[in-house]
Design a protein around this motif. Structure first.
Motif, PDB file in Angstrom:
ATOM      1  N   PRO A 121       0.807  -1.230   0.000  1.00 15.82           N
ATOM      2  CA  PRO A 121       0.000   0.000   0.000  1.00 15.82           C
ATOM      3  C   PRO A 121       0.835   1.272   0.000  1.00 15.82           C
ATOM      4  CG  PRO A 121      -0.903  -1.599   1.543  1.00 15.82           C
ATOM      5  CD  PRO A 121       0.406  -2.148   1.078  1.00 15.82           C
ATOM      6  N   VAL A 122       2.035   1.221   0.577  1.00 16.60           N
ATOM      7  CA  VAL A 122       2.867   2.426   0.589  1.00 16.60           C
ATOM      8  C   VAL A 122       3.257   2.827  -0.828  1.00 16.60           C
ATOM      9  CG1 VAL A 122       5.075   1.193   0.866  1.00 16.60           C
ATOM     10  CG2 VAL A 122       4.855   3.528   1.686  1.00 16.60           C
ATOM     11  N   LEU A 123       3.401   1.862  -1.729  1.00 21.35           N
ATOM     12  CA  LEU A 123       3.720   2.190  -3.120  1.00 21.35           C
ATOM     13  C   LEU A 123       2.532   2.833  -3.818  1.00 21.35           C
ATOM     14  CD1 LEU A 123       5.777  -0.943  -4.265  1.00 21.35           C
ATOM     15  CD2 LEU A 123       6.607   1.200  -3.261  1.00 21.35           C
ATOM     16  N   ALA A 124       1.343   2.409  -3.465  1.00 19.73           N
ATOM     17  CA  ALA A 124       0.150   3.045  -4.033  1.00 19.73           C
ATOM     18  C   ALA A 124       0.085   4.512  -3.635  1.00 19.73           C
ATOM     19  CB  ALA A 124      -1.106   2.308  -3.569  1.00 19.73           C
ATOM     20  N   ASP A 125       0.431   4.800  -2.376  1.00 21.78           N
ATOM     21  CA  ASP A 125       0.409   6.182  -1.907  1.00 21.78           C
ATOM     22  C   ASP A 125       1.457   7.040  -2.611  1.00 21.78           C
ATOM     23  OD1 ASP A 125      -1.575   5.448  -0.139  1.00 21.78           O
ATOM     24  OD2 ASP A 125      -0.203   5.163   1.552  1.00 21.78           O
ATOM     25  N   ARG A 126       2.529   6.404  -3.098  1.00 22.92           N
ATOM     26  CA  ARG A 126       3.639   7.143  -3.694  1.00 22.92           C
ATOM     27  C   ARG A 126       3.772   6.883  -5.195  1.00 22.92           C
ATOM     28  NH1 ARG A 126       7.832   9.164  -0.527  1.00 22.92           N
ATOM     29  NH2 ARG A 126       7.417   9.173   1.710  1.00 22.92           N
ATOM     30  N   ARG A 127       2.743   6.412  -5.826  1.00 21.58           N
ATOM     31  CA  ARG A 127       2.851   5.975  -7.221  1.00 21.58           C
ATOM     32  C   ARG A 127       3.343   7.067  -8.156  1.00 21.58           C
ATOM     33  NH1 ARG A 127      -2.905   3.921  -8.895  1.00 21.58           N
ATOM     34  NH2 ARG A 127      -2.967   3.265  -6.715  1.00 21.58           N
ATOM     35  N   ALA A 128       3.042   8.325  -7.857  1.00 21.99           N
ATOM     36  CA  ALA A 128       3.461   9.426  -8.739  1.00 21.99           C
ATOM     37  C   ALA A 128       4.772  10.059  -8.306  1.00 21.99           C
ATOM     38  CB  ALA A 128       2.372  10.490  -8.797  1.00 21.99           C
ATOM     39  N   ALA A 129       5.342   9.601  -7.198  1.00 23.89           N
ATOM     40  CA  ALA A 129       6.600  10.170  -6.702  1.00 23.89           C
ATOM     41  C   ALA A 129       7.784   9.538  -7.411  1.00 23.89           C
ATOM     42  CB  ALA A 129       6.717   9.938  -5.193  1.00 23.89           C
ATOM     43  N   THR A 130       8.848  10.306  -7.613  1.00 22.10           N
ATOM     44  CA  THR A 130      10.058   9.721  -8.183  1.00 22.10           C
ATOM     45  C   THR A 130      10.729   8.830  -7.143  1.00 22.10           C
ATOM     46  OG1 THR A 130      11.274  11.727  -7.581  1.00 22.10           O
ATOM     47  CG2 THR A 130      10.481  11.553  -9.850  1.00 22.10           C
ATOM     48  N   ALA A 131      11.380   7.789  -7.615  1.00 25.17           N
ATOM     49  CA  ALA A 131      11.892   6.754  -6.714  1.00 25.17           C
ATOM     50  C   ALA A 131      13.000   7.261  -5.801  1.00 25.17           C
ATOM     51  CB  ALA A 131      12.380   5.562  -7.526  1.00 25.17           C
ATOM     52  N   HIS A 132      13.647   8.370  -6.140  1.00 26.57           N
ATOM     53  CA  HIS A 132      14.752   8.828  -5.312  1.00 26.57           C
ATOM     54  C   HIS A 132      14.294   9.303  -3.934  1.00 26.57           C
ATOM     55  CE1 HIS A 132      13.623  13.005  -6.313  1.00 26.57           C
ATOM     56  NE2 HIS A 132      14.394  13.364  -5.301  1.00 26.57           N
ATOM     57  N   VAL A 133      12.994   9.576  -3.757  1.00 29.34           N
ATOM     58  CA  VAL A 133      12.506  10.048  -2.461  1.00 29.34           C
ATOM     59  C   VAL A 133      12.131   8.889  -1.536  1.00 29.34           C
ATOM     60  CG1 VAL A 133      11.599  12.126  -3.552  1.00 29.34           C
ATOM     61  CG2 VAL A 133      10.056  10.222  -3.107  1.00 29.34           C
ATOM     62  N   LEU A 134      12.199   7.647  -2.017  1.00 25.71           N
ATOM     63  CA  LEU A 134      11.792   6.508  -1.211  1.00 25.71           C
ATOM     64  C   LEU A 134      12.838   6.150  -0.167  1.00 25.71           C
ATOM     65  CD1 LEU A 134      10.354   4.089  -3.929  1.00 25.71           C
ATOM     66  CD2 LEU A 134       9.149   5.863  -2.636  1.00 25.71           C
ATOM     67  N   SER A 135      12.379   5.622   0.942  1.00 33.37           N
ATOM     68  CA  SER A 135      13.287   5.097   1.962  1.00 33.37           C
ATOM     69  C   SER A 135      13.866   3.764   1.484  1.00 33.37           C
ATOM     70  CB  SER A 135      12.535   4.877   3.268  1.00 33.37           C
ATOM     71  OG  SER A 135      11.585   3.831   3.126  1.00 33.37           O
ATOM     72  N   GLY A 136      14.838   3.248   2.241  1.00 32.15           N
ATOM     73  CA  GLY A 136      15.427   1.960   1.881  1.00 32.15           C
ATOM     74  C   GLY A 136      14.405   0.848   1.852  1.00 32.15           C
ATOM     75  N   GLY A 137      13.527   0.819   2.848  1.00 32.86           N
ATOM     76  CA  GLY A 137      12.495  -0.204   2.879  1.00 32.86           C
ATOM     77  C   GLY A 137      11.523  -0.081   1.727  1.00 32.86           C
ATOM     78  N   GLU A 138      11.160   1.145   1.376  1.00 31.67           N
ATOM     79  CA  GLU A 138      10.238   1.361   0.265  1.00 31.67           C
ATOM     80  C   GLU A 138      10.879   0.972  -1.063  1.00 31.67           C
ATOM     81  OE1 GLU A 138       7.800   5.071   2.362  1.00 31.67           O
ATOM     82  OE2 GLU A 138       9.494   5.455   1.012  1.00 31.67           O
ATOM     83  N   ARG A 139      12.178   1.223  -1.190  1.00 25.20           N
ATOM     84  CA  ARG A 139      12.868   0.808  -2.419  1.00 25.20           C
ATOM     85  C   ARG A 139      12.902  -0.717  -2.532  1.00 25.20           C
ATOM     86  NH1 ARG A 139      17.791   4.865  -4.084  1.00 25.20           N
ATOM     87  NH2 ARG A 139      16.707   6.826  -3.626  1.00 25.20           N
ATOM     88  N   GLN A 140      13.094  -1.392  -1.393  1.00 19.94           N
ATOM     89  CA  GLN A 140      13.080  -2.849  -1.442  1.00 19.94           C
ATOM     90  C   GLN A 140      11.706  -3.369  -1.853  1.00 19.94           C
ATOM     91  OE1 GLN A 140      15.958  -5.134  -0.669  1.00 19.94           O
ATOM     92  NE2 GLN A 140      14.479  -6.021  -2.076  1.00 19.94           N
ATOM     93  N   MET A 141      10.666  -2.749  -1.338  1.00 20.13           N
ATOM     94  CA  MET A 141       9.317  -3.128  -1.750  1.00 20.13           C
ATOM     95  C   MET A 141       9.117  -2.868  -3.240  1.00 20.13           C
ATOM     96  SD  MET A 141       7.124  -1.632   1.471  1.00 20.13           S
ATOM     97  CE  MET A 141       7.585  -2.041   3.158  1.00 20.13           C
TER      98      MET A 141
END
Length: 234
Positions: A121-141
């Motif tokens: 679900p965290v990826l759904a919330d950030r679907r329009a965000a560029t990947a560089h703003v993601l945390s390490g855990g979010e990048r792994q997801m």
């Protein structure tokens, strides 16, 4: 089912895999464990075609993989998530996910994306965000979600817990176990954190200097004090 038979691989004069044989059954998590330098990452790279084998065979559901180029693996049902959480930081979350679907040689539809967004679900919330703003855990997801976009039958994961907080590791491992149980996905998991890996795995394979020194159900390996102290570090 993934069947690895007498698989050998080397880097110049250094033999990284020495006649490795085991099976990873359909709908199960198989953990590959061992110390640094045991050959774990080389095993995944050789299975997925990123490193050429010197001998032996690899089969997935009856199809030979050991002579197949890496870029054809998704079409045969195999997806590899290497160590390092390699996202394309300039692209959005959704653009990264869509790239994963292209590996299977078919058009990505909304159902593929929604399936991943339901899992993460965290990826759904950030679907329009560029990947560089993601945390390490979010990048792994994101890299796991990108691999799932190709709808693989076998998922290779290399050190997914590396550098992540224990809470995030727990979430990712529980998700993997749920995927295996609900979708008959097979997972070949390379993990330095042997205790965590065995807690979700059905079976474990222990490597030492490129050779299999143990291959048994996860509970049996976790209960073997001599094996744990000699090779697993807990």
């Amino acid at each position: 089912m993934l069947t690895i038979s007498e698989l050998s691989a080397a880097y110049g004069p250094v033999r990284a895999l020495d006649r490795v044989s085991f099976t990873a059954e359909r709908g199960r998590v198989t953990a590959v464990l061992g110390a640094n330098g045991a050959g774990k990452t080389t095993l995944l790279r050789t299975v997925s075609g990123l490193h050429r084998a010197d001998g032996g065979t690899v089969e997935l559901d009856g199809h030979r993989l050991d002579q197949v180029p890496a870029d054809r693996m998704p079409g045969l049902g195999l997806a590899h998530v290497p160590e390092g959480r390699g996202v394309i930081t300039e692209l959005t979350v959704e653009e990264n996910l869509r790239l994963g679907g292209l590996g299977r040689g078919r058009r990505v539809d909304g159902a593929d994306l929604e399936r991943v967004y339901e899992l993460f679900p965290v990826l759904a919330d950030r679907r329009a965000a560029t990947a560089h703003v993601l945390s390490g855990g979010e990048r792994q997801m994101l890299v796991i979600g990108r691999a799932l976009m190709a709808r693989p039958t076998m998922l290779l994961l290399d050190e997914p817990s590396l550098g992540l907080a224990p809470r995030i590791v727990g979430q990712i491992f529980e998700l993997l176990r749920g995927l295996v149980e609900s979708e008959s996905l097979s997972v070949l998991l390379v993990e330095q954190n042997a205790r965590s890996a065995l807690s979700i795995a059905h079976r474990g394979v222990v490597l030492n200097l490129g050779r299999v020194v143990a291959d048994d159900d996860a509970a049996t390996l976790a209960a073997d004090d001599q094996l744990r102290h000699a090779y697993l570090g807990f």
